[in-house]
Design an enzyme around this catalytic site. Structure first.
Site, PDB file in Angstrom:
ATOM      1  N   HIS A 161      44.386  38.759  48.431  1.00 51.48           N
ATOM      2  CA  HIS A 161      44.072  39.380  47.141  1.00 51.48           C
ATOM      3  C   HIS A 161      44.508  38.517  45.957  1.00 51.48           C
ATOM      4  O   HIS A 161      43.724  38.244  45.040  1.00 51.48           O
ATOM      5  CB  HIS A 161      44.746  40.759  47.095  1.00 51.48           C
TER       6      HIS A 161
ATOM      7  N   ASP B 278      50.625  39.817  41.543  1.00 52.86           N
ATOM      8  CA  ASP B 278      49.699  40.114  42.625  1.00 52.86           C
ATOM      9  C   ASP B 278      50.383  39.942  43.974  1.00 52.86           C
ATOM     10  O   ASP B 278      51.610  40.027  44.059  1.00 52.86           O
ATOM     11  CB  ASP B 278      48.449  39.231  42.481  1.00 52.86           C
TER      12      ASP B 278
ATOM     13  N   SER C 169      39.889  45.177  40.717  1.00 52.88           N
ATOM     14  CA  SER C 169      40.782  44.025  40.917  1.00 52.88           C
ATOM     15  C   SER C 169      40.071  42.715  40.615  1.00 52.88           C
ATOM     16  O   SER C 169      40.699  41.752  40.203  1.00 52.88           O
ATOM     17  CB  SER C 169      41.248  43.952  42.376  1.00 52.88           C
TER      18      SER C 169
END
Ligand SMILES: *[C@@H]1O[C@H](CO)[C@@H](O)[C@H](O)[C@H]1NC(C)=O
Ligand SMILES: *[C@@H]1O[C@H](CO)[C@@H](O)[C@H](O)[C@H]1NC(C)=O
Ligand SMILES: *[C@@H]1O[C@H](CO)[C@@H](O)[C@H](O)[C@H]1NC(C)=O
Ligand SMILES: *[C@@H]1O[C@H](CO)[C@@H](O)[C@H](O)[C@H]1NC(C)=O
Ligand SMILES: *[C@@H]1O[C@H](CO)[C@@H](O)[C@H](O)[C@H]1NC(C)=O
Ligand SMILES: *[C@@H]1O[C@H](CO)[C@@H](O)[C@H](O)[C@H]1NC(C)=O
Ligand SMILES: *[C@@H]1O[C@H](CO)[C@@H](O)[C@H](O)[C@H]1NC(C)=O
Ligand SMILES: *[C@@H]1O[C@H](CO)[C@@H](O)[C@H](O)[C@H]1NC(C)=O
Ligand SMILES: *[C@@H]1O[C@H](CO)[C@@H](O)[C@H](O)[C@H]1NC(C)=O
Length: 735
Positions: free
Chosen positions: A196, A143, A518
């Protein structure tokens, strides 16, 4: 800006994915080179491998050209390396003996809608009852990095990592929760600058944090799906996206380090498996018994919009949970319409104000347009183009003097609403509500409206529902395998964030609410960790099967799960259905697949050469044996049928329920013009031992002259034994 950014990214994907050799010939670009070692010549010492790889590079470094440069010498994930080369050099490389494939690295993107400002909710329905909270399991995430020191990554109650763990931490802040942090992005550090990776990590396995909230909404105890599992971050995504060579390097290291589950919330558009670093890396992972969960993509609701379509990957679509951050719109005609908004300021006093719709005058809700419309002190109605595009509109409306804003969905996004950061009172409503507001506008010369804030409410009975952005099947790379596999929570998900989005000071417990596949992918990675903990002997395919055959297509209100158009979600929207964690822990039967079983399947894929298959499976194959895609021991079927055609497949079921159990085959509702026969050796599936395997035969045959006028039909084959229900979706594609 957000809209612009999205379209820019789409252009970027298209150009990088569809031009095979796009750069000028003298410009160096990163290529991935796959090699075939002569049989029996396993190279185990890393320095010997590097020597071998360098010998290939030196063979192409000729004349005045810029010298090729080694980027990564892979150890496990592939036999091969990544290097910067010119187009010419790549062509020379392709023709060297022992070279299987040279492909320019692809670029991938993170699967949020990519605004760090969307807000959402965390669903937590006591899913741990039948599991071990993931204790002892290691989840690796590829990620954008992580935020060490965030309270979600505290290690209270977590034992040290198992002795087999070989990972390391490049930055400080590791503990028994966060046991590995590595960066693979050039000129970057493993620290998360986007949020994220922090968000996905804490969704998979964040520890408990009390009083987590964003703008005081959605508060409660935040935790990941496997709160006592270990986490390791492999940063492969930087400011300009995620690159294939870095993804392979991250996978290489995660496999070597000893991860149990790998979660990848990123992807590109359609790629052949031999050209897709995620599919290639995931195959090596499953060979090592590592489960791989991937996001399905955010390119819905159009069909054929999936990423990560390989059958050895769990492909996860996104649903909306039962929590709403509610605001309602009251119109002058007393009509009350449901909407949502994250920002609900305490000092706001609702009162009727003039309602204005700039689009009626040909203007949209951006800064430039709103200069031409009088919105001062009014409630401004704006059209949404994506579920998540309202932050910019809100800023523009506030700047122009608007008092409040209503965002209305278009037909395509339907009922799919996700909350995001706003700077003024607002309500984001679905398509139907938007039409009602527009009808009201047409009905009166002095329209008025107000927005009422209700805060966070639970138990929306329509949940779960499939959200518009969630990518849809059918599978493009392998049309005979049903995808997505499953859906899980992916809208308005509250999880850890690298910084405060609501001006909280004096705390590291910063959270954000965002949406995307996601967010659903790490939910399923966490579920897989729980199952791996309770069933250490299950293969990745067995865990997948357990998750898929126990999934549900029923929402809290007892009706079928709906999609963004309020229609029952079909298998191309949700695959097997919505994940049911505790049922997945005790599925009764599993469809197992060994890594070698994929070889005849891959050899049977249209146009795949033995070399291409070898790139994926990393061993010499002749492709003398092939099977149709639908013959893979997958817990679902996609069957193309022409008139008069008959196709027969088999499945092997492994008993993991009660020792003695007899499964009956439920009535199959027959599609138009098609007959389906499901049979076992003895008409019933009678197991007498645990781990016993029995075969099931499924025959699909189509009439010679039917008048079918739909593209496909789907339903489920259901096997039942006592408390166990095994659901096997099938699709007939009429050809
Ligand atoms: C590396 O990162 C630094 C700081 O972000 C930046 O100033 C520099 O230009 C970058 N160098 C390259 C080669 O990208
Ligand atoms: C934080 O959570 C604890 C336990 O859930 C609760 O007792 C306490 O009142 C909360 N504190 C705040 C400031 O909300
Ligand atoms: C939610 O926040 C309020 C105010 O901060 C607090 O009193 C309450 O305990 C929180 N609820 C939970 C479940 O933590
Ligand atoms: C895909 O979309 C097209 C256009 O909307 C439609 O005609 C077609 O039937 C769809 N196919 C499937 C399999 O859903
Ligand atoms: C409102 O009136 C406009 C102009 O006559 C028309 O184009 C539009 O379709 C109407 N909207 C609704 C929802 O009836
Ligand atoms: C956060 O603080 C900044 C600077 O003081 C301010 O401009 C902004 O409006 C604040 N945001 C919120 C949501 O309170
Ligand atoms: C839901 O699944 C059941 C089998 O469990 C099936 O009979 C039904 O048709 C499915 N409904 C939809 C809308 O897919
Ligand atoms: C297979 O190759 C043929 C000829 O190159 C091409 O027309 C066809 O589209 C390919 N099929 C697939 C599934 O890639
Ligand atoms: C299962 O069946 C076999 C014979 O059919 C019997 O010997 C055995 O005791 C049974 N086991 C259980 C747990 O009922």
């Amino acid at each position: 800006m957000l809209l612009k950014m999205i379209s820019f990214m789409l252009i970027l994907i298209c150009t990088t994915i569809f031009n095979a050799f796009p750069t000028k010939s003298d410009e160096l670009q990163t290529y991935i080179v796959h090699l075939s070692l002569p049989e029996g010549q396993e190279v185990s010492q890393p320095h010997k491998l590097e020597e071998l790889y360098n010998s290939y590079l030196s063979k192409i470094a000729s004349g005045s050209n810029e010298k090729p440069k080694m980027v990564y010498a892979y150890r496990r994930v592939i036999t091969g390396f990544a290097a910067k080369m010119s187009n010419e050099q790549a062509k020379v490389m392709e023709n060297l003996g022992g070279v299987l494939l040279v492909s320019p690295e692809r670029s991938y993107e993170l699967h949020t809608t990519h605004s760090p400002r969307f807000l959402g909710l965390h669903q937590n329905k006591g899913l741990w009852k039948h599991s071990h909270y993931g204790k002892g399991i290691i989840i690796a995430l590829l990620d954008s990095g992580i935020t060490p020191g965030h309270p979600s990554f505290n290690d209270k109650g977590i034992p040290p990592p198992p002795p087999r763990w070989k990972g390391k931490c490049e930055v400080s802040g590791c503990n028994n929760k966060l046991i590995g942090i590595r960066n693979f992005v050039s000129n970057d550090s493993a620290i998360d600058k986007e949020g994220h990776g922090t968000h996905t990590s804490s969704t998979a396995a964040g520890n408990y944090v009390n009083n987590a909230s964003v703008f005081e909404q959605a508060n409660g105890t935040a935790s990941g799906m496997a709160p006592l599992a270990h986490l390791a971050m492999y940063k492969v995504c930087g400011d300009i996206g995620c690159f294939g060579s870095d993804i392979l390097a991250g996978m290489d290291t995660a496999i070597e380090d000893g991860a149990d589950v790998i979660s990848l919330s990123l992807g590109g558009m359609f790629l052949h498996f031999y050209d897709d670093s995620i599919a290639i890396g995931a195959f090596t992972a499953i060979k090592s018994g590592i489960f791989v969960s991937c996001s399905a993509g955010n390119s819905g609701p159009g069909n054929n919009s999936l990423a990560n379509e390989a059958p050895w990957i769990l492909t996860v679509g996104a649903s909306k949970t039962d929590r709403r951050i509610r605001t309602t719109v009251t119109l002058g005609n007393k009509k009350i319409l449901n909407g949502e908004a994250l920002y609900q300021p305490k000092n706001y006093r609702p009162k009727f104000r003039p309602l204005v719709y700039p689009a009626e005058m040909g203007y949209s809700c951006n800064r430039e347009s709103l200069k031409h419309v009088d919105v001062k002190g009014k409630v401004v109605l704006c059209d949404a183009y994506f579920e998540l595009a309202g932050s910019e509109m809100g800023e523009a409306v506030k700047e122009a003097g608007g008092a409040a804003m209503i965002i209305a969905n278009d037909k395509r996004t339907g009922n799919s609403v996700a909350v995001e950061v706003q700077v003024l009172p607002s309500s984001h409503v679905g398509y139907r509500e938007g039409v009602a507001i527009k009808k009201y506008l047409n009905s009166t010369s002095a329209p008025v409206a107000t927005i009422i804030q209700h805060g966070t409410v639970l138990n929306a009975k329509s949940a779960p529902m499939v959200t518009a952005f969630s990518s849809r099947g059918p599978n493009v790379a392998s049309p005979g395998i049903m995808k997505p596999d499953i859906v899980g929570p992916g809208v308005d998900i509250l999880a850890a964030w690298h910084k405060s989005v609501d001006n909280k000071t004096g705390t590291q417990a910063t959270f954000n609410i965002i949406s995307g596949t996601s967010m659903s992918c790490p939910h399923l990675a966490g579920v897989a960790a729980l199952l791996k903990s309770t069933h250490p002997d299950w293969s990745p395919a067995a865990i997948k099967s357990a998750i898929m055959t126990t999934a549900s297509n029923v929402s809290l209100n007892g009706r079928y799960i709906v999609n963004e158009r309020d229609l029952p979600a079909d298998v191309f929207d949700i695959g097997s259905g919505h994940v049911e964690v505790s049922k997945a822990n005790d599925p009764g039967l599993i469809f197992d697949i060994q890594p070698d079983d994929y070889i005849p399947y891959l050899c049977g894929l249209k146009n795949y050469t033995a070399k291409q298959v070898q790139v994926i499976v990393k061993k010499t194959v002749s492709c003398s044996e092939t099977i149709p895609e639908a013959q893979l021991n997958y817990p679902s079927f996609v069957v193309e049928l022409k008139r008069c055609e008959r196709k027969e497949y088999s499945r092997t079921l492994t008993n993991v329920g009660f020792e003695n159990s007899t499964y009956t085959i439920g009535d199959i509702s027959l599609p138009q013009g098609v007959d389906i026969k499901v049979s076992s050796h003895s008409q019933q599936l009678s197991f007498t031992a645990l781990h016993q395997k029995l075969a099931l035969r499924v025959i699909f045959s189509r009439d010679c002259k039917d008048r079918v006028n739909v593209p496909y039909y789907y339903n489920f084959i259901v096997l039942k034994s006592g408390k166990y229900t095994v659901r096997i979706p099938y699709v007939i594609m009429y050809k």
